[in-house]
Motif scaffolding. Structure first.
Motif, PDB file in Angstrom:
ATOM      1  N   PHE A  25      24.898  70.876  44.107  1.00 55.00           N
ATOM      2  CA  PHE A  25      24.220  69.820  43.350  1.00 55.00           C
ATOM      3  C   PHE A  25      24.620  69.857  41.879  1.00 55.00           C
ATOM      4  N   THR A  26      24.775  68.688  41.277  1.00 57.02           N
ATOM      5  CA  THR A  26      24.936  68.549  39.834  1.00 57.02           C
ATOM      6  C   THR A  26      24.230  67.284  39.393  1.00 57.02           C
ATOM      7  N   HIS A  27      23.781  67.245  38.135  1.00 54.23           N
ATOM      8  CA  HIS A  27      23.085  66.077  37.602  1.00 54.23           C
ATOM      9  C   HIS A  27      24.019  65.112  36.889  1.00 54.23           C
ATOM     10  N   PHE A  28      25.270  65.509  36.686  1.00 55.25           N
ATOM     11  CA  PHE A  28      26.152  64.732  35.826  1.00 55.25           C
ATOM     12  C   PHE A  28      27.327  64.164  36.610  1.00 55.25           C
ATOM     13  N   ARG A  29      27.835  63.037  36.160  1.00 50.73           N
ATOM     14  CA  ARG A  29      28.955  62.373  36.812  1.00 50.73           C
ATOM     15  C   ARG A  29      30.285  62.874  36.236  1.00 50.73           C
TER      16      ARG A  29
END
Length: 758
Positions: free
Chosen positions: A455-459
């Protein structure tokens, strides 16, 4: 060096993993003083059909812990009297015990258990930034202490000494290690094999069979190993020898039961004689989490082979898959057994070394594993990355301080996000402290044949940069804008095709209504401070009502940054994910940290003064290796034969041992056919190398796929160039369903550099 590996499309490569610095507990304290047992603690001799260690009988029933009403002779008081110390003995304290797989259980079950008081300072080590540090030179009593303490291998005393009860399969692992002087314990990541090894190691020292041991970890596991030893090998003196220490020679000379060091530091200290030859003899050497699939690329055992030890143990996430890896590993474990292995087949190697191996997967451990465990991995920024972080933090402090009364929570959130993005990656490189930890994890997970969700929050500073890093392990990607039809195809491919080991997801992207039971690992590279956001994302993949597999969750945190200050706030409020119900809504927590706390405790903006603004340094090159133009020039200078030989080495590193030229190479490049055999099935790939200075266009990609289809015996194709590819060709490759993989000149050079070719 950047951990960015080969971009093989759909097949994981077995290359040297990167380094990082995981798991630590910032509040960790020594808790290794225990009362004498009622029994003698001697190891009885087992009769036929019985375990040699009563505590290790195959029973998962937890023995009753000692209550407050009964307190036998206090060993601390006895030893303190011998040394005429006046330090008072405090009362027992209540603590939350760890889960015995190395992390913490989702719902803690031992919060009210009682353990004896902490060890007096002179008997062990104090903790400094997550590592044990000698308070003073230990005396004879300190070194003899383990032999006077309760045995870890009796059922009665182990319940007083150990922080939790070992599971049945861990009991078997301890028995196996204790019974062998050379042994490989190969179990899936997250099952607690390090815990079993620490208990076995401590028991060897308690029995007097081992006086001086060496515990070797990757740099990414050094903090985790220090914590595990403190909890599961109580009473032992541990000296952590770190690369950053300016007194490593003194660390090696400090008397200790266990010396904890990472592979790179150990090799450096041997080569430079920081560890003198007079100290090369150990009674036991334990190698933790060795990169089992890439030993042949590391010249293993290297300098480690100069050390002597009568007992040699190794821990790994799987068994070797290549003949060279088997021989490299057992050259260290059983040097007397590797003679005559020239030309030996893989099945013959397995048979020869099977007496020294215990291999088990999570599926074999079944219901003994908890439904969900969590592990926090703490990493540290290097000097260059620290500078990038400091600049981002200084800019955020300055910007927010200028807003005055106009400051809103949205401004704070945006600034924190920018700082987190600076934490993820070093400037202009696909590298960073978290990235190295991620690569280390995926090396073990992929080797075990398991799958993971990342998972990551950034594009841009998340998905776009993580995808090439994870390419060697077979990665699929989902973001919030992925169309429904494509999303279903991606999820179906991840579920059904074995070569996709990683699903890279932007937090908030839809993953469907069906649970993703194929992925038994979840990794949060970056995360919202709100634990409810993490729990909600996890529940979408593995709903509580459908727990068919045991899930191990990793969270990557960076020490000495705003992430550690956020963690401390959550810890104080009991808001870490392991401490709250997993169905907790993010809305229930979103106001738990006030704006003032964000400004003054997290961002540490000084009150009443304007923070200094630090200008960002200009971006130059790639940092670890020369700039792209230099790399292309170096490749273009190679002769056609040398270039094709280099590409052949590259393809073999992908796991295709057989490579055959299909034509004579010329100034434009050439063709190769590569293949490997797995379970009786031959898998072939077609490789095209194009030499030139211009970017390769889509026509070359189409021609290669057409040539592959004409042959009818290849499952995929690799297009390798000394330059780069046009955007249209990259899109074409992305839409090829994994049949076409692209390798640019920059990537080719970097990985040939990793393999020692340049």
């Amino acid at each position: 060096m950047s951990p960015l590996k080969i971009k093989p499309g759909k097949k994981p490569a077995r290359l040297k993993p990167a380094n990082a610095y995981p798991a630590r507990d910032p509040r960790l304290e020594d808790t290794s003083t225990y009362p004498f047992p009622l029994s003698s603690g001697l190891h009885p001799t087992a009769s036929e059909g019985e375990s040699a260690f009563p505590m290790l009988a195959q029973s998962t029933e937890a023995p009753a812990r000692m209550g407050e009403a009964f307190r036998p002779l206090d060993l601390d008081h006895f030893l303190a009297t011998l040394e005429m110390q006046d330090e008072p003995i405090t009362e027992p304290v209540r603590v939350a015990f760890p889960d015995n797989s190395g992390g913490s259980v989702q719902t803690p079950t031992h919060n009210n258990d009682i353990i004896p008081p902490p060890l007096p300072r002179s008997y062990g080590r104090v903790w400094e930034k997550g590592y044990p540090v000698a308070a003073e030179k230990p005396g004879m009593v300190d070194m003899l202490r383990p032999m006077l303490e309760p045995s870890l291998l009796t059922k009665e005393t182990a319940s007083w000494v150990l922080p939790a009860v070992l599971r049945g399969y861990q009991m078997e692992a301890v028995n196996a290690l204790m019974a062998h002087d050379a042994f490989l314990l190969a179990e899936d990541p997250g099952t607690g094999k390090s815990v079993a090894a620490c208990v076995a190691l401590a028991s060897k020292i308690q029995s007097g069979m081992v006086r001086r041991a060496l515990f070797v970890s990757s740099s990414s596991g050094l903090r985790s190993a220090a914590q595990t030893l403190s909890q599961w090998a109580p009473g032992l003196l541990v000296t952590a020898v770190r690369e950053s220490s300016d007194q490593r020679a003194l660390d090696w000379e400090m008397p200790a039961h266990i010396y904890l060091v990472d592979y790179a530091t150990l090799e450096t200290d041997i080569e430079r004689e920081i560890l003198p030859e007079s100290l090369w003899a150990f009674d036991l050497i334990l190698l933790d989490e060795i990169p089992i699939t890439s030993l042949r690329f590391q010249d293993f055992p290297g300098a480690l082979g100069r050390l002597s030890a009568s007992i040699r143990w190794a821990l790994a996430g799987a068994l070797p898959k290549e003949t060279e890896d088997w021989i490299s590993l057992f050259t260290f474990l059983t040097p007397d057994q590797v003679s005559g292995t020239a030309g030996i087949t893989l099945p013959e190697l397995r048979k020869r070394f099977s007496p020294y191996i215990l291999r088990r997967s999570k599926s074999e451990m079944g219901k003994e594993l908890p439904a969900r465990t969590r592990q926090e991995i703490w990493v540290e920024l290097n000097a260059a990355h620290r500078k990038v972080y400091d600049e981002a933090l200084a800019e955020a402090r300055f910007t927010l301080s200028q807003l005055g009364n106009a400051l809103t929570p949205s401004h704070v959130d945006a600034s924190v996000d920018r700082i987190k993005q600076a934490i993820n990656f070093e400037r202009a490189k696909l590298d960073g402290a978290k990235i190295r930890a991620l690569v280390d994890l995926m090396e073990q997970i992929c080797a075990s044949g398991s799958k993971a969700v990342v998972f990551t929050h950034f594009r841009e500073e998340g998905l776009d940069r993580l995808q090439p890093v994870l390419e060697p392990y077979g990665v699929l990607r989902l973001d919030k804008e992925t169309l429904e039809e494509k999303r279903l195809k991606i999820l179906d491919a991840f579920r059904s095709q074995a070569h996709w080991h990683v699903l890279l997801i932007e937090v908030g992207a839809r993953t469907g209504d069906e649970p993703l039971v194929e992925a038994s690992y979840i990794i949060h590279v970056d995360h919202s401070w709100n634990p409810g956001v993490r729990l909600r994302a996890e529940l979408r993949l593995h709903p509580a009502i459908f727990r068919a597999v045991s899930i191990h969750v990793y969270e990557l945190w960076v020490a000495d940054t705003i992430e550690e200050r956020i963690y401390q706030l959550l810890l104080e409020r009991g808001l870490l994910p392991a401490a709250i119900p997993e169905d907790t809504s993010p809305v229930e927590i979103e106001e738990k940290i006030t704006k003032e706390e964000w400004l003054h405790r997290v961002l540490e903006i000084p009150v009443g003064e304007t923070p200094q603004r630090v200008p960002a340094a200009p971006t130059t090159g790639t940092g670890v290796l020369p700039g792209t133009s230099v790399l292309r020039q170096k490749l273009s200078e190679l002769s056609p034969d040398t270039l094709m030989a280099a590409v052949e080495t590259f393809i073999k590193a992908l796991g295709y041992p057989e490579v055959e030229p299909l034509d004579d190479p010329d100034e434009d490049g050439g063709y190769l056919l590569a293949w490997r055999q797995s379970e009786g099935v031959v898998e072939r790939i077609l490789v095209r190398c194009i030499r030139g200075g211009n970017n390769v266009g889509i026509s070359k990609g189409r021609a290669l796929l057409k040539a592959m289809e004409t042959r009818r015996d290849c499952v995929g194709a690799y297009l390798v160039t000394t330059s780069d590819f046009t955007a249209s060709l990259k899109t074409f490759a992305d839409e090829s369903g994994g049949e076409l993989a692209l390798v640019s000149g920059t990537e080719l050079y970097r990985h040939l550099h990793i393999l020692g070719q340049f």
